[in-house]
Structure formats: structure tokens, C-alpha cells
Design a protein around this motif. Structure first.
Motif, PDB file in Angstrom:
ATOM      1  N   CYS A 188      -9.359   1.135   1.754  1.00 22.78           N
ATOM      2  CA  CYS A 188      -8.371   1.209   2.816  1.00 22.78           C
ATOM      3  C   CYS A 188      -7.045   0.623   2.355  1.00 22.78           C
ATOM      4  O   CYS A 188      -6.897   0.191   1.212  1.00 22.78           O
ATOM      5  CB  CYS A 188      -8.887   0.464   4.042  1.00 22.78           C
ATOM      6  N   GLY A 189      -6.080   0.558   3.262  1.00 21.59           N
ATOM      7  CA  GLY A 189      -4.750   0.076   2.922  1.00 21.59           C
ATOM      8  C   GLY A 189      -4.748  -1.327   2.344  1.00 21.59           C
ATOM      9  O   GLY A 189      -4.067  -1.601   1.353  1.00 21.59           O
ATOM     10  N   SER A 190      -5.545  -2.221   2.918  1.00 21.16           N
ATOM     11  CA  SER A 190      -5.513  -3.590   2.423  1.00 21.16           C
ATOM     12  C   SER A 190      -6.256  -3.712   1.089  1.00 21.16           C
ATOM     13  O   SER A 190      -5.969  -4.610   0.306  1.00 21.16           O
ATOM     14  CB  SER A 190      -6.089  -4.572   3.446  1.00 21.16           C
ATOM     15  N   PHE A 192       0.819  -1.221   0.000  1.00 17.92           N
ATOM     16  CA  PHE A 192       0.000   0.000   0.000  1.00 17.92           C
ATOM     17  C   PHE A 192       0.847   1.264   0.000  1.00 17.92           C
ATOM     18  O   PHE A 192       0.405   2.318  -0.438  1.00 17.92           O
ATOM     19  CB  PHE A 192      -1.114   0.007   1.058  1.00 17.92           C
ATOM     20  N   ILE A 250      -6.000  -1.399  -1.296  1.00 19.78           N
ATOM     21  CA  ILE A 250      -4.959  -0.981  -2.239  1.00 19.78           C
ATOM     22  C   ILE A 250      -3.945  -2.125  -2.419  1.00 19.78           C
ATOM     23  O   ILE A 250      -3.584  -2.480  -3.548  1.00 19.78           O
ATOM     24  CB  ILE A 250      -4.227   0.292  -1.721  1.00 19.78           C
TER      25      ILE A 250
END
Lengths: 389, 285
Positions: B62-64, B12, B66
Motif C-alpha cells: 500500500c501507500g505507506s 508514495f 512504498i
């Protein structure tokens, strides 16, 4: 990497002065204040002093202060006490934007035969006072409304609430965990019957709180056992933390002016600069009376957790209004209650400052955040037109 | 804070293949702003239209989300369309060294976008989980909030061997908004478990009573209790009389509204792994 801590509504640094105050009460002055010997007695004196200091901050009498383990315990104790005191009153009023410590309890009560009214707020997060007027009746045991909201910092007109509530003979409890130490409170001239306060939000350690119960207001203990706290809260006193909380309250009183001038100015600068530098951003609760240290800002077309993770890489600690956990991808209950549009509700970030925040730290956020938002938007399939502008 | 692996963080912070492909052969889009995450996947094929030569993504999430998108585009490059279709959400998560269970829906979103892109390219029916978009829906909608069908949910339940409605929510978001479909999700889990049971042959051996008791204890210790612990629950074996097993629920399972369902699950496990005439009864003990 030195942290830039802008998440003070989540928890705060223990002030070093506070820590020094509590330090002797672990290994040296570890006596039990209930003991009949001098060794416990000297701790009792310090606990009494702490009680006076806490009372001083909120304009209360020392005997109106009950030490508890946390804000959540104080909230539970207040509401459950009112229901025991008025066994025939089966109605509770709270708000849709309350902290889970109150809201979860009320929702659980509604499954056990109680009628629960959750008051709405408008798009700026302001309470609907007409709805309160209509809701409160002779059957209402307690009205529990927060003093200020943890996510947006919006302050509720608690004294106005109190006047309405008193007409119907109900008790008024307020969760003032976010308000105490940031804005002046004076219980001596208040309609509040019970008030919750939490130590770790004002530079005391975690694991200590108080419940203020006005003299003359009937109360039933939540924890029963020994006679501590005049039998209103059983359990051996958390002496070191109580002493720390006393010191923290004394310091909070001294710094109140700073909080409402210097800290507020930093918050305002952060808010204004971010709005100027970042397109399609808005302040949640911007139209309402707010705490001086809090800003909740929503960015369209970018997801909050991603912003937090990129900020975290730079050592900047903030929090988001939404918790991206599986199904509860829905934005926070507070932003939903305010009707924040879904295009930006997922991208809401809360910065909460403290007296330890510096201008340099605010400069860093103003310098770094616009690029982070731009980067997130560049990755997003939405809002391309926004970037093209 | 989430316990993300270094690989998730790396992806990410430095996502691969962000952007769009102008003359893409296939484009798949899932999710929406309202859902809280969305993924648009672009695929470019080689001259013979056989292998994927380029894959790019645009993701809101969210980050996961991406990281999962980045991983997916790396994984499918060089694959034929059929090979790419074989990529499961579990493989996307494994590529990243694992995802927190609450974030597994991010990997599922990658798998979905890929299926949609390839189905649209081939001109066949587009998979039903293309939330919020106007495409044909296959099967019956179970989760109205996120537009998820029974067929899709059963596939995810089966591939990831999910046992609880909460896990299904973590993987697909189904049931996470209004919660109205949770009873239906529980039925689907029971159906999938039933089907798996049919496929897996039973033990033909004849068991002595002693051996059977040992096996029952082993299955409860190794196969059942760890799953209950994951949800904060537990059970205790009270008695075994012939084929009748008595259990008592502990911790979060005690008094849980779905303990009847859990008993049924325990019974299915014991029938599957010990003997097909076992009955499980919940007792207060």
C-alpha cells in the motif's frame, strides 16, 4: 480539481431535487407528525406521501413500510424480530458474502446459542442453491440473504431462495440496500417477508432507511418506546429525511430505465476497455448476473490501496476490495469466499456508477488507469515477466 | 481515508530509489504476495565495503509500504552496515512524520528487509522473520499465518513499548489473520513488561500514605488511562487501602475477556512507578 465520483455503492450524492424537497422541514415545517395540531398534521401528510412513494418503488403497500435510521438498523431489526417471533427455532441461515450489518450480527448470535449456517458461493460469486436446500430445516427461524452484493454487484436469485425457504416455514429477509433503485423489485409478487433499504445509496441523505415487513408477517420491534410507525419502531420520525427518501424513491423509479441502459452501457465500456488495455486483469463475478452500475476488477501483482491513492490524486474516487489494515491484509471476505487467487485479490478495485456519471468521466478513468497499474507493477518485485511481455 | 502526513504522501507519489541494483552486495527480501505486502531491498557498498553508496527497492504494498521503503533507502545511504542496522522501524516512521498505528507494520517490514540483507551479506544466521522463505528460523514460531517468532515479536514489543495484542498486530501483522496466537502474544507482552520492570530501578524513597495515594492517582491518570482510552476502554479508581488498590473497568474494558490481563498491567505500572508492594484488585463499582 473536480471529483470523478465512482464510489456510489459506498454512498451517493443527494439529488438536488431531493434536497429541495426536504429543505422546508428543518426551519419552517418542523412540527412533530404525532402532534394534535395543524402544524404537526401537515408534516404527517408529507410523511404519508413519502411512505406511498417508497412503497411504490418496491411494489409494496404503504403500511408495510417502517422507517428506520439506516440499512444496518433494518437488518438487525428483521433478524432479531424473527428470533423473538420463533423462540423455539434456533437456526439462522445467511451467506459468507453478506454485508457486515448481517454477518457480524449472525456471528454474534452463534456465540449465544444459535446455529448459524453461512452459505458458500462459487468462483463467480453465485449462491450454492443445493447447500441452501440442505441447510434449511424446521428449526430455521430466518434466512437472511442479500439481494445483490455490494462489492461485486452479483445478484442472487431471491425468489428461488424464497420458494425453498417457504417449504420449511422459515422467514426470508433480504438486504436489498444495493439493489433498490438499480433493478426493479416487486414485493406484490414476491416470496420476501422482510427487506432492508437505505436512503443514502439512492441519492437520499444518510441516516434514513426502511424495513419492509409483509402484511401478516409477525414482527417484534427493535426499538421500543413511543407509538410511532404503528409501534413497530419507536422514536420521533426523521421527518425531513423521510420526505427526502420518498422523493428519492420516486426519482429512482423514473430513472430505472436510464440505470439499465445508459449507466449499464458506461459500466460495460469501462470494463471492456480496462480489460483490453491492461494485461492480467479480470472481473470479479464476471460470469454472474450483476447490477448495472458495478464493476469489481482485479489486477495482478499490484496492491489495491496504492491504486486508490494514485486515482485519488487525479480526483477519481473508487474503492478497493481489500482493507490494508495491519493483520487484515487479507482480501475482502467477499473475494475470499469466491476463491479469487491471492495474486490478484489484493489488487481489486470497485467502480460503482450512478445516473450522475458521465461518459467524459469514464473516458478519464480509461485514459489514466493503465499507467497507474503499470507504475504499481514496476515498483513491485513480482510480475516482472508480465511487464517484459 | 488514512490520515497520512504530507511527507508520507510525497514519498508514495514520488518514491526515491525504486528499482534494482544489478551487482548488489546485499539483497534482502521479506513478505509475499499472499501476505499482501513484500519488499526486496538492494544494497551497494563502496570499494572498501564499508559504507552503503546505493540502496534501491521493489515493493508490493500500500501507500505507506512504498513510502516506508523510499524512506529507508534514503536513510541508510552513506551509513556503515552497523550504523544501518541501528535504524529502527520507529525511526523510519519518524522520518515520514509518523504513520497511522494500523500501518506501522510497513515500517517494520523495512527494518526486517535491511536485517535480512545485511545478515546474508555477512554470511551469518538470517533473521527469522524472513516470512515464507527458506532460511533458518530463530526461536519459536508464534504467528503461524505470517511466520513470526517469539524473539522477533518481543523485540518489536520492547522497542515500540507496545501494551496490547492489537498494537502488536498493527506493528507486525501477528495475530491478524486467524487470531490463534493472540493469547501467546499477550503472554509475550507480559514477559517484556516484566523484563523492563527488572531493568528499571524502583523508587527507594519511603512514601507517606498521602504521597502514595497522590502518586497512584497520577500514574493512573497519566500512564494508564490514556492507553485504555486508545482502545476505547477506561477505568475508575474505587479505593486505596494501604497497598491495596481497587479499580473498576469502564467502557470497552468492562466485561472484556482480557481485563484480568489489564489488571495485571496496571499493577505492574503501579509497582514500577510507585511502590513494589502494591496490589491491584478489580471490583464491580
Amino acid at each position: 480539481m473536480r471529483e470523478i465520483y465512482l464510489d456510489n455503492n459506498a454512498t451517493t450524492k443527494v439529488d438536488e431535487v431531493v434536497f429541495e424537497e426536504m429543505r422546508p422541514y428543518f426551519c419552517e415545517l418542523y412540527g412533530n407528525p404525532s402532534s394534535m395540531h395543524y402544524f404537526g398534521g401537515q408534516v404527517q401528510k408529507k410523511v404519508d406521501e413519502a411512505r406511498q412513494r417508497v412503497a411504490g418503488l418496491i411494489g409494496a403497500q404503504p403500511e408495510e413500510i417502517i422507517f428506520t435510521a439506516c440499512g444496518t438498523e433494518s437488518d438487525n431489526a428483521a433478524i432479531r424480530s424473527a428470533l423473538e417471533v420463533f423462540p423455539n427455532k434456533r437456526h439462522v441461515i445467511t451467506t459468507r458474502v453478506e454485508h457486515p450489518a448481517v454477518l457480524t450480527l449472525c456471528r454474534s448470535l452463534s456465540k449465544h446459542g444459535y446455529r448459524v449456517t453461512e452459505l458458500n458461493v462459487d468462483s463467480a460469486g453465485r449462491l450454492d442453491m443445493d447447500e441452501l436446500r440442505d441447510a434449511v430445516d424446521d428449526n430455521t427461524a430466518i434466512v437472511s440473504i442479500m439481494y445483490a452484493n455490494n462489492e461485486t454487484g452479483v445478484i442472487f436469485p431471491i425468489e428461488e431462495v424464497g420458494r425453498i425457504v417457504k417449504e420449511k416455514g422459515a422467514l426470508l429477509h433480504t438486504d436489498a440496500v444495493q439493489a433498490v433503485g438499480k433493478i426493479p423489485l416487486n414485493m406484490a409478487e414476491s416470496t420476501v417477508d422482510m427487506l432492508s433499504l437505505s436512503g443514502h445509496k439512492l441519492h437520499a441523505p444518510k441516516g434514513i432507511g426502511i424495513l419492509y415487513v409483509r402484511k401478516g408477517v409477525p414482527f417484534r420491534p427493535f426499538l421500543v418506546g413511543g407509538h410511532q410507525e404503528k409501534s413497530r419502531r419507536a422514536g420521533t420520525e426523521n421527518t425531513a429525511s423521510i420526505i427526502a427518501l420518498g422523493k428519492a424513491c420516486e426519482l429512482a423509479g423514473q430513472h430505472m430505465g436510464d440505470e439499465n441502459s445508459r449507466v449499464k452501457a458506461m459500466r460495460d465500456r469501462l470494463e471492456n476497455e480496462l480489460l483490453r488495455l491492461i494485461p492480467a486483469a479480470r472481473i470479479n463475478g464476471g460470469g454472474a448476473d450483476r447490477l448495472p452500475n458495478t464493476v469489481s476488477i482485479a489486477f495482478e501483482f499490484v496492491e489495491g490501496e496504492l491504486i486508490l491513492l494514485y486515482l485519488s490524486e487525479l480526483g477519481i474516487c473508487a474503492s478497493s476490495g481489500s482493507a490494508c489494515t495491519s493483520g487484515s491484509l487479507e482480501p475482502s471476505h467477499v473475494l475470499r469466499a469466491m476463491g479469487v487467487p491471492f495474486t490478484c485479490a489484493h489488487g481489486s478495485i470497485r467502480f460503482s456508477l450512478s445516473r450522475f456519471t458521465t461518459d467524459e468521466e469514464i473516458d478519464t478513468v480509461i485514459r489514466e488507469l493503465p499507467a497507474i497499474i503499470r507504475r504499481g507493477r514496476e515498483m513491485s518485485p513480482f510480475g516482472r515477466e508480465l511487464l517484459a511481455k | 481515508m488514512w490520515d497520512y502526513t504530507d511527507k508520507v504522501k510525497e514519498h508514495f507519489l514520488n518514491p526515491r530509489n525504486v528499482g534494482e541494483i544489478e551487482n548488489a552486495d546485499a539483497v534482502g527480501e521479506v513478505g509475499s504476495l499472499a501476505c499482501g505486502d513484500a519488499l526486496k531491498l538492494f544494497i551497494k557498498l563502496d570499494e572498501n565495503k564499508e559504507r552503503i553508496v546505493e540502496a534501491k527497492f521493489q515493493t508490493f504494498g500500500c501507500g505507506s509500504a512504498i513510502a516506508s521503503s523510499s524512506a529507508l533507502t534514503e536513510m541508510i545511504k552513506g551509513k556503515t552496515l552497523d550504523e544501518a542496522l541501528g535504524v529502527t522501524n520507529k525511526e523510519i516512521a519518524d522520518f515520514l512524520g509518523g504513520l497511522p498505528e494500523e500501518k506501522m507494520h510497513c515500517s517494520v517490514m523495512g527494518q526486517e528487509a535491511l536485517e535480512v540483507a545485511i545478515a546474508k551479506y555477512r554470511g551469518g544466521p538470517v533473521p527469522s522473520h524472513d516470512h515464507g522463505h527458506e532460511h533458518e528460523q530463530e526461536g519459536e514460531i508464534v504467528c503461524k499465518c505470517f511466520g513470526l517468532t517469539d524473539g522477533f515479536l518481543k523485540k518489536v514489543i520492547s522497542q515500540n513499548r507496545l501494551h496490547t495484542a492489537e498494537q502488536v498486530t498493527h506493528f507486525t501483522k501477528a495475530g491478524g489473520a486467524c487470531g490463534g496466537c493472540i493469547p501467546k502474544i499477550k503472554e509475550l507482552i507480559a514477559e517484556v513488561l516484566g523484563e523492563q520492570q527488572k531493568q528499571e530501578p524502583k523508587k527507594p524513597e519511603r512514601l507517606t500514605n498521602l504521597r502514595k495515594m497522590q502518586l497512584i492517582q497520577e500514574v493512573l491518570e497519566n500512564e494508564v488511562r490514556p492507553l485504555l482510552w486508545a482502545d476505547g476502554g477506561d477505568l475508575e479508581l474505587i479505593d486505596i487501602a494501604g497497598n491495596a488498590v481497587q479499580i473498576a473497568f469502564r467502557k470497552a474494558c468492562a466485561g472484556c475477556a482480557s481485563s484480568g490481563y489489564t489488571s495485571r498491567f496496571v499493577e505492574q505500572k503501579l509497582r514500577e512507578l510507585v511502590a513494589d508492594d502494591i496490589t491491584v484488585e478489580e471490583v464491580q463499582g
